[in-house]
Design an enzyme around this catalytic site. Sequence first.
Site, PDB file in Angstrom:
ATOM      1  N   GLU A   1      97.583 -20.226  26.942  1.00  0.00           N
ATOM      2  CA  GLU A   1      96.453 -21.095  26.966  1.00  0.00           C
ATOM      3  C   GLU A   1      95.498 -20.424  28.262  1.00  0.00           C
ATOM      4  OE1 GLU A   1      97.564 -25.050  28.457  1.00  0.00           O
ATOM      5  OE2 GLU A   1      98.828 -25.308  26.758  1.00  0.00           O
TER       6      GLU A   1
ATOM      7  N   SER B   1     104.684 -28.634  23.666  1.00  0.00           N
ATOM      8  CA  SER B   1     104.752 -29.993  23.346  1.00  0.00           C
ATOM      9  C   SER B   1     106.099 -30.667  23.335  1.00  0.00           C
ATOM     10  CB  SER B   1     103.524 -30.678  22.354  1.00  0.00           C
ATOM     11  OG  SER B   1     104.255 -29.811  21.008  1.00  0.00           O
TER      12      SER B   1
ATOM     13  N   GLU C   1      91.218 -27.210  21.254  1.00  0.00           N
ATOM     14  CA  GLU C   1      91.805 -28.492  21.443  1.00  0.00           C
ATOM     15  C   GLU C   1      90.790 -29.568  22.182  1.00  0.00           C
ATOM     16  OE1 GLU C   1      95.792 -28.870  22.922  1.00  0.00           O
ATOM     17  OE2 GLU C   1      95.719 -31.117  23.144  1.00  0.00           O
TER      18      GLU C   1
HETATM   19  O1  KIV Z   1     102.092 -27.388  22.431  1.00  0.00           O
HETATM   20  C1  KIV Z   1     101.510 -28.110  21.251  1.00  0.00           C
HETATM   21  O2  KIV Z   1     101.820 -28.595  20.445  1.00  0.00           O
HETATM   22  C2  KIV Z   1     100.153 -27.280  21.317  1.00  0.00           C
HETATM   23  C3  KIV Z   1      99.164 -28.066  19.905  1.00  0.00           C
HETATM   24  C4  KIV Z   1      98.688 -29.214  20.602  1.00  0.00           C
HETATM   25  C5  KIV Z   1      98.144 -27.117  19.708  1.00  0.00           C
HETATM   26  O3  KIV Z   1      99.697 -26.616  21.985  1.00  0.00           O
END
Ligand code: KIV
Length: 281
Positions: free
Chosen positions: A131, A61, A198
């Site tokens: 993932e 993220s 999620e």
């Molecule tokens: O990339 C991220 O911040 C995540 C979280 C939302 C679990 O994978």
Amino acid sequence: MSTQLPEKRKPNSFNPTKITTQTVVDMKVRGEAISMLTAYDFTMAKLVDAAQVDIILVGDSASNVMAGFETTLPMTLEHMIYHTSCVVRGADRALVVADLPFMSYQVTTKEALISAGRMMKEAGAHAVKLEGGKPIADTVKRIVDAGIPVMGHLGLTPQSIYKFGTYKVRATEDAEAELLMEDALRLQEAGCFAIVLEKIPSSLSQKVTESLSIPTIGIGAGPHCDGQVLVLHDMLGLNKDFHPRFLRRYADLHTDIVHAVGRYVEDVKSRDFPNKKEQYN
Ligand code: KIV
């Protein structure tokens, strides 16, 4: 709201100074909730670690909140290694888990192992997150067999956003919910030490959590997970435009920062800054 930091915990077998993957598995056994937050740089990692969060996730993220991209897909392994090394230098206590970015582990198991190894050797991560479910289970096993702890991630997996076509809640239909449950069991069998869930219905995350011996960590997955995770910039209110139902804001730093910077600009323009005490004679 208390502004006091939690008291530094004394080391003992259940409450060690440094959090490890075993600590978080033990926390599930004891019924102690696991706290996880993202961080992408040294300063924020130091703050989050001082507040005694259990796990710092260097999430991809970073693509959205640090780099301004719309999705997580543009992140490269080099970007993630850079962010992770900054966080590792700021974290004394927390377990640091780093996301392996899109296309650094999906092509071949060998490439996945090399990517995970670089994250551990070059960035100093304590574990990696991948993932996906069944399709990556053999890869997860190979990475774990090499001595690298792996956290799984199921439900809304942002690296597959173009396959889903939407950021809506996943696994609301029975067929997808059953698949998710099978994926969770496969990831546990492959050796994951924890799994992020999620944006799935709370009843499903409860079923998954009760079926696993490893902890689940939820984001938009309700209260029954063994732990919770949020994106730091969202929970601190740095981002004004993102308000999903699952997000609780603990500060309004957007307003605070804009006000602080505005006051600085005014002080410079009016020549109030620097004053006599703020200069060298
Ligand atoms: O990339 C991220 O911040 C995540 C979280 C939302 C679990 O994978």
